[in-house]
Design an enzyme around this catalytic site. Structure first.
Site, PDB file in Angstrom:
ATOM      1  N   VAL A  11       0.839  -1.209   0.000  1.00  0.00           N
ATOM      2  CA  VAL A  11       0.000   0.000   0.000  1.00  0.00           C
ATOM      3  C   VAL A  11       0.869   1.253   0.000  1.00  0.00           C
ATOM      4  O   VAL A  11       0.616   2.209  -0.747  1.00  0.00           O
ATOM      5  CB  VAL A  11      -0.940  -0.005   1.233  1.00  0.00           C
ATOM      6  N   THR A 122      -5.446  -0.855   6.639  1.00  0.00           N
ATOM      7  CA  THR A 122      -6.804  -1.316   6.951  1.00  0.00           C
ATOM      8  C   THR A 122      -6.885  -1.606   8.445  1.00  0.00           C
ATOM      9  O   THR A 122      -6.210  -2.513   8.940  1.00  0.00           O
ATOM     10  CB  THR A 122      -7.112  -2.585   6.142  1.00  0.00           C
ATOM     11  N   ASN A 217     -14.721  -4.963   1.351  1.00  0.00           N
ATOM     12  CA  ASN A 217     -14.061  -6.243   1.098  1.00  0.00           C
ATOM     13  C   ASN A 217     -14.937  -7.425   1.492  1.00  0.00           C
ATOM     14  O   ASN A 217     -14.982  -8.436   0.795  1.00  0.00           O
ATOM     15  CB  ASN A 217     -12.720  -6.305   1.843  1.00  0.00           C
ATOM     16  N   LEU A 259     -18.535 -11.967 -10.006  1.00  0.00           N
ATOM     17  CA  LEU A 259     -19.429 -13.133 -10.034  1.00  0.00           C
ATOM     18  C   LEU A 259     -18.801 -14.285 -10.810  1.00  0.00           C
ATOM     19  O   LEU A 259     -19.505 -15.183 -11.240  1.00  0.00           O
ATOM     20  CB  LEU A 259     -20.780 -12.749 -10.651  1.00  0.00           C
ATOM     21  N   CYS A 269      -6.064  -9.671   1.425  1.00  0.00           N
ATOM     22  CA  CYS A 269      -7.105  -8.762   1.922  1.00  0.00           C
ATOM     23  C   CYS A 269      -8.407  -9.447   2.295  1.00  0.00           C
ATOM     24  O   CYS A 269      -8.849  -9.343   3.436  1.00  0.00           O
ATOM     25  CB  CYS A 269      -7.357  -7.679   0.877  1.00  0.00           C
ATOM     26  N   LYS A 330      -4.419 -14.936  -7.628  1.00  0.00           N
ATOM     27  CA  LYS A 330      -5.129 -14.476  -8.831  1.00  0.00           C
ATOM     28  C   LYS A 330      -4.063 -14.066  -9.844  1.00  0.00           C
ATOM     29  O   LYS A 330      -2.861 -14.120  -9.533  1.00  0.00           O
ATOM     30  CB  LYS A 330      -6.068 -13.310  -8.510  1.00  0.00           C
TER      31      LYS A 330
HETATM   32  C1  UGA Z   1      -9.204  -6.581  -2.833  1.00  0.00           C
HETATM   33  C2  UGA Z   1     -10.265  -5.545  -3.230  1.00  0.00           C
HETATM   34  O1  UGA Z   1     -10.823  -5.882  -4.495  1.00  0.00           O
HETATM   35  C3  UGA Z   1      -9.650  -4.148  -3.286  1.00  0.00           C
HETATM   36  O2  UGA Z   1     -10.668  -3.193  -3.572  1.00  0.00           O
HETATM   37  C4  UGA Z   1      -9.010  -3.834  -1.934  1.00  0.00           C
HETATM   38  O3  UGA Z   1      -8.398  -2.564  -1.913  1.00  0.00           O
HETATM   39  C5  UGA Z   1      -7.962  -4.873  -1.642  1.00  0.00           C
HETATM   40  O4  UGA Z   1      -8.588  -6.185  -1.599  1.00  0.00           O
HETATM   41  C6  UGA Z   1      -7.345  -4.550  -0.300  1.00  0.00           C
HETATM   42  O5  UGA Z   1      -8.052  -4.601   0.703  1.00  0.00           O
HETATM   43  O6  UGA Z   1      -6.186  -4.120  -0.259  1.00  0.00           O
HETATM   44  P1  UGA Z   1      -7.267  -7.956  -4.091  1.00  0.00           P
HETATM   45  O7  UGA Z   1      -7.050  -8.687  -2.818  1.00  0.00           O
HETATM   46  O8  UGA Z   1      -6.095  -7.439  -4.828  1.00  0.00           O
HETATM   47  O9  UGA Z   1      -8.224  -6.677  -3.873  1.00  0.00           O
HETATM   48  O10 UGA Z   1      -8.006  -8.980  -5.051  1.00  0.00           O
HETATM   49  P2  UGA Z   1      -9.404  -9.055  -5.829  1.00  0.00           P
HETATM   50  O11 UGA Z   1      -9.211  -8.729  -7.247  1.00  0.00           O
HETATM   51  O12 UGA Z   1     -10.461  -8.338  -5.110  1.00  0.00           O
HETATM   52  O13 UGA Z   1      -9.680 -10.635  -5.698  1.00  0.00           O
HETATM   53  C7  UGA Z   1      -9.835 -11.236  -4.426  1.00  0.00           C
HETATM   54  C8  UGA Z   1     -10.077 -12.717  -4.575  1.00  0.00           C
HETATM   55  O14 UGA Z   1     -11.363 -12.985  -5.126  1.00  0.00           O
HETATM   56  C9  UGA Z   1      -9.082 -13.428  -5.495  1.00  0.00           C
HETATM   57  O15 UGA Z   1      -8.751 -14.675  -4.934  1.00  0.00           O
HETATM   58  C10 UGA Z   1      -9.851 -13.604  -6.787  1.00  0.00           C
HETATM   59  O16 UGA Z   1      -9.401 -14.710  -7.553  1.00  0.00           O
HETATM   60  C11 UGA Z   1     -11.247 -13.842  -6.251  1.00  0.00           C
HETATM   61  N1  UGA Z   1     -12.302 -13.497  -7.240  1.00  0.00           N
HETATM   62  C12 UGA Z   1     -12.537 -12.204  -7.580  1.00  0.00           C
HETATM   63  C13 UGA Z   1     -13.071 -14.519  -7.780  1.00  0.00           C
HETATM   64  O17 UGA Z   1     -12.880 -15.725  -7.477  1.00  0.00           O
HETATM   65  N2  UGA Z   1     -14.073 -14.184  -8.659  1.00  0.00           N
HETATM   66  C14 UGA Z   1     -14.332 -12.895  -9.019  1.00  0.00           C
HETATM   67  O18 UGA Z   1     -15.277 -12.674  -9.816  1.00  0.00           O
HETATM   68  C15 UGA Z   1     -13.530 -11.885  -8.478  1.00  0.00           C
END
Ligand code: UGA
Length: 443
Positions: A11, A122, A217, A259, A269, A330
């Site tokens: 961050v 956070t 989140n 979704l 996070c 991811k």
């Molecule tokens: C997340 C939030 O999206 C950010 O807005 C926030 O600032 C950040 O946490 C944080 O608190 O610092 P991030 O952890 O980088 O961001 O990842 P995301 O893109 O949100 O994905 C989170 C998880 O959900 C991953 O494992 C991803 O594979 C999964 N995911 C996401 C799915 O399985 N399906 C989806 O449709 C979207």
């Protein structure tokens, strides 16, 4: 505006480099000597698309500095951001606030003049107020303003998210003598270059800003988990998750984002923040059962998918070679924290499967976290070599490019378990593969 950013982690680095790019002069304070040396030489210690360029630009234009000396940094600063880690504390879901409070003590001891202290880490509700208490009781001779400014940056997309925010949340201390007016003025000036007709600065109280971050989140984690459970139901009933999510996502009240079913959410996070929210809600006497259930479902999902694979392979597990594409939680990150691979692969390995794994950016981190005895491939094709089946765990774009022909050429078997729904089934079925996606019943 001169700014100090305490913490050269994810961050701090992204926010610091971006603030420098929009006109501030930013000094990032990092205590770890090795990390500091890297930063000073312009080496970005994390993989984040676009961050390298911003770093070079900031160093060249002398708007980005690195130091381990907080006092020096504060001398020229009007604003200091706390951007240190808040990991889950051992033995419970609480956020570990020791780094935040240590930073507050350091600021109090070393502040050469009045300051605006902004929490970017956070932190659970009430932390900002405790930071204020530490500052004012330690240095009654100075006047501190405080604010909360949570970030909403997705790893792999952080620069774009920072530069094009849909909102910037600012929590003000409305109980302070000026009701947060000077914090409001300073932060409005700092963020002015990012404000467009489509977004805005949203001001609220300290507690609301702190909670907004967790609520965002937790809601998204719940949404992903809902899609995962709907995917299971689709598999059992002959429906297709893509159709169902398209069908509901067109309703703007629902929206199609977040979704896509997967092997369970991970990262630094969602898991940490859902746990912290659930724990603090219980402590406040208002448990959030939806989030508690989300956490349990997500943990169980990772194990259940591994067991599903074992059932599919049956007695042949000791002679089965599985190519695994994707290890990180991811795509577009090297982050392995709470990645589904860390739960799924040890179970398969323990059961006797031979694993040939590949990830474009996560290999180095993965080696120390996964069991010994895995084969780390040079590239995706190397992982596929003589594999009986392919398991996809991360949605890296380069995996999407692999054609059925290439898969046929390199693999020995014809079974694909795609836990990120990368491909269109028809082409693979025509090429003779058994192709299992999430949320689609197998033909
Ligand atoms: C997340 C939030 O999206 C950010 O807005 C926030 O600032 C950040 O946490 C944080 O608190 O610092 P991030 O952890 O980088 O961001 O990842 P995301 O893109 O949100 O994905 C989170 C998880 O959900 C991953 O494992 C991803 O594979 C999964 N995911 C996401 C799915 O399985 N399906 C989806 O449709 C979207």
């Amino acid at each position: 505006m001169n700014i100090t950013m305490i913490g050269g982690g994810y961050v701090g680095l992204v926010s610091g480099a971006c603030l420098a790019a929009i006109g501030a002069s930013v000094t990032i304070v990092e205590r770890d000597p090795t990390r500091l040396a890297h930063l000073r030489h312009g080496h970005v210690p994390i993989y984040e698309p676009g961050l390298n360029t911003l770093f070079r630009q900031g160093l060249k234009q002398q708007t980005l500095y690195f130091t381990d000396n907080l006092h020096d940094a504060l001398i020229k600063s009007e604003v200091v951001f706390i951007a240190v880690g808040t990991p889950t504390r051992r033995g419970g879901g609480h956020a570990d606030l020791s780094y935040v409070y240590a930073a507050a003590h350091d600021i109090a001891h070393l502040a050469p003049h009045d300051l605006l202290v902004v929490t970017k880490s956070t932190v659970p509700v009430g932390t900002g107020r405790e930071v204020a208490r530490i500052l004012t009781t330690t240095r009654p001779d100075l006047r501190f303003h405080i604010a909360s400014n949570p970030e909403f940056l997705r790893e792999g997309n952080a620069i774009t998210d920072f530069m094009n925010p849909d909102r910037i949340i600012i929590g003000l201390d409305q109980q302070s003598s000026d009701q947060g007016k000077s914090a409001r003025t300073l932060l409005s000036t700092l963020y002015a270059p990012l404000i467009t007709a489509q977004n805005r600065l949203v001001f609220m109280g300290l507690e609301s800003a702190e909670l907004t971050k967790y609520a965002a989140n937790a809601f998204l984690a719940m949404k992903v988990t809902f899609a995962n459970e709907m995917a299971d139901l689709c598999e059992a009933t002959g429906a297709h998750i893509d159709d169902v999510t398209r069908g509901i996502g067109l309703d703007p009240r629902i929206s199609s984002d977040f979704l896509t079913p997967g092997p369970g959410y991970g990262g630094s996070c969602f898991p940490k923040d859902t746990r912290a929210l659930a724990t603090s809600a219980r402590k406040a006497g208002t448990p959030i059962q939806l989030i508690e259930t989300t956490i349990a479902i997500n943990d169980a999902r990772k194990r259940r998918l591994a067991e599903r694979i074992l059932t599919l392979i049956g007695n042949h597990i000791n002679t089965t070679t599985i190519a695994v594409l994707g290890l990180t939680f991811k795509a577009n990150t090297d982050d392995m924290r709470e990645a589904p691979s860390l739960t799924i692969l040890p179970i398969l390995h323990e059961a006797g499967a031979t694993l040939r794994v590949f990830d474009p950016h996560g290999m180095e981190q993965a080696r120390s976290l996964l069991p010994a005895g895995l084969f780390y491939a040079q590239n995706a094709l190397d992982a596929l070599h003589s594999a009986d089946m392919l398991l996809i765990l991360t949605e890296w774009p380069e995996f999407k490019e692999l054609s059925p022909l290439l898969l046929q050429k390199h693999m020995r078997g014809r079974l694909i378990l795609d836990y990120r729904n990368l491909w269109v089934a028809d082409a693979l079925l025509q090429a003779g593969f058994t192709y299992q996606q999430l949320g689609a019943s197998s033909p």
